[in-house]
Every structure is written in structure tokens, then in C-alpha cells.
Scaffold this motif. Structure first.
Motif, short mmCIF file in Angstrom:
data_model
loop_
_atom_site.label_atom_id
_atom_site.label_comp_id
_atom_site.label_asym_id
_atom_site.label_seq_id
_atom_site.Cartn_x
_atom_site.Cartn_y
_atom_site.Cartn_z
N GLN A 10 31.07 49.24 79.77
CA GLN A 10 31.88 47.85 80.02
C GLN A 10 33.06 48.25 81.20
OE1 GLN A 10 31.86 44.42 79.22
NE2 GLN A 10 29.81 45.22 78.35
N LEU A 11 33.68 49.50 81.11
CA LEU A 11 34.67 49.85 82.00
C LEU A 11 33.98 49.97 83.51
CD1 LEU A 11 36.85 52.45 79.72
CD2 LEU A 11 37.31 49.90 80.23
N MET A 12 32.85 50.74 83.24
CA MET A 12 32.31 50.91 84.85
C MET A 12 31.85 49.69 85.30
SD MET A 12 28.76 53.27 85.28
CE MET A 12 27.79 51.89 84.82
N LEU A 13 31.03 48.57 84.75
CA LEU A 13 30.53 47.43 85.15
C LEU A 13 31.94 46.62 85.66
CD1 LEU A 13 28.07 46.06 82.44
CD2 LEU A 13 27.71 46.98 84.69
N ARG A 14 33.04 46.94 85.21
CA ARG A 14 34.31 46.18 85.46
C ARG A 14 35.21 46.78 86.60
NH1 ARG A 14 35.72 42.24 80.49
NH2 ARG A 14 33.55 42.48 79.51
N GLY A 15 34.60 48.03 86.77
CA GLY A 15 35.63 48.84 87.62
C GLY A 15 37.02 49.19 87.22
N ILE A 16 36.97 49.48 85.82
CA ILE A 16 38.38 49.73 85.45
C ILE A 16 38.11 51.25 84.83
CG2 ILE A 16 39.89 49.40 83.26
CD1 ILE A 16 38.62 46.46 83.00
N ALA A 19 42.29 55.34 82.80
CA ALA A 19 43.82 55.65 83.07
C ALA A 19 44.18 54.07 82.94
CB ALA A 19 43.91 56.16 84.17
N ASP A 20 43.42 53.29 83.54
CA ASP A 20 44.05 51.85 83.83
C ASP A 20 44.01 51.21 82.33
OD1 ASP A 20 43.81 52.25 86.38
OD2 ASP A 20 41.91 51.59 86.74
N LEU A 21 42.75 51.37 81.62
CA LEU A 21 42.85 50.75 80.28
C LEU A 21 43.96 51.43 79.25
CD1 LEU A 21 41.11 49.20 78.12
CD2 LEU A 21 40.13 51.31 77.56
N GLN A 22 44.48 52.77 79.53
CA GLN A 22 45.10 53.35 78.53
C GLN A 22 46.64 52.69 79.06
OE1 GLN A 22 45.49 57.62 79.61
NE2 GLN A 22 47.43 57.72 78.35
N THR A 51 40.08 42.25 72.96
CA THR A 51 40.76 41.27 73.55
C THR A 51 41.27 41.41 74.85
OG1 THR A 51 41.97 41.01 71.23
CG2 THR A 51 43.12 40.18 73.27
N TYR A 52 41.58 42.66 75.38
CA TYR A 52 41.74 42.66 76.87
C TYR A 52 40.44 42.73 77.76
CZ TYR A 52 43.11 45.75 80.97
OH TYR A 52 43.16 46.01 82.29
N LEU A 53 39.55 43.07 76.98
CA LEU A 53 37.98 42.94 77.81
C LEU A 53 37.51 41.78 77.82
CD1 LEU A 53 36.69 46.42 77.28
CD2 LEU A 53 37.92 45.89 79.40
N ASP A 54 37.96 40.92 76.84
CA ASP A 54 37.26 39.61 76.41
C ASP A 54 36.11 39.71 76.22
OD1 ASP A 54 37.27 37.01 75.85
OD2 ASP A 54 36.84 36.34 77.95
N CYS A 55 35.60 40.58 75.18
CA CYS A 55 34.29 40.93 74.79
C CYS A 55 34.02 41.10 73.02
CB CYS A 55 33.85 42.22 75.39
SG CYS A 55 34.70 43.78 74.85
#
Length: 97
Positions: A10-16, A19-22, A51-55
Motif C-alpha cells: 500500500q505504501l509503495m502504490l501510494r508513494g508513501i 518515514a512519512d507514515l511515521q 484510517t490514514y490510508l483509508d483502507c
């Protein structure tokens, strides 16, 4: 066992970046390390991530069933052997006072 590979996807697909998530969720470096090592995370943290990723939760974490070969081997013979040896010892002590 659980895996956070779906979260990494999910992070890769969204370009996150992690460190950004943290930073966005005020996660500790320990929490990020737990994600990397597929360690336990609280439901609260998983909820914040979803909640943050809306998933949905299955887009963050995956349950991996243990293989049949990795189940612990349990021997019922050892306790039986010990019981038999104890009984033999008791019988021999009764015969030889």
C-alpha cells in the motif's frame, strides 16, 4: 504469524515512505522496526494506519498459517515411560523393604 507485506505494498502504490507514515501518525522508531520484523502491533496503531490510508485491515496485515511441518512435536510416550518407571520403582521398593 502475521505479515505487514500488504502495508508495504500500500505504501509503495501510494508513494508513501515509511518515514512519512511515521511522521504523519507520530509513530515511534520502535513501531516502524516492529513493522519491518512482522512483530505485534496494537489494534490502536493498526486502526490509525487504516484510517490514514483509508483502507481495510486486510490491506495492512496478512495472517500466515504455520505449515504442517512446523507444528511442535508432542510425545505422549515420554510421560508414559516416566509413569511406568515410577511404578516399577514403587513395586521394587515394596518387595525389598
Amino acid at each position: 504469524m502475521f505479515s505487514y507485506k500488504p502495508l508495504m505494498l500500500q505504501l509503495m502504490l501510494r508513494g508513501i515512505k515509511k518515514a512519512d507514515l511515521q511522521k504523519a501518525l507520530s509513530l515511534s522508531p520502535t513501531t516502524i522496526a516492529k513493522i519491518k520484523k512482522n512483530k505485534y502491533l496494537s489494534m490502536e496503531i493498526l486502526d490509525r494506519i487504516c484510517t490514514y490510508l483509508d483502507c481495510e485491515i486486510n490491506e495492512v496485515i496478512q495472517h500466515i498459517k504455520p505449515s504442517v511441518n512446523k507444528r511442535p512435536k508432542v510425545s505422549l510416550m515420554k510421560p508414559v515411560k516416566v509413569m511406568l518407571l515410577d511404578k516399577i520403582r514403587m513395586n521394587s521398593q515394596e518387595k525389598n523393604p
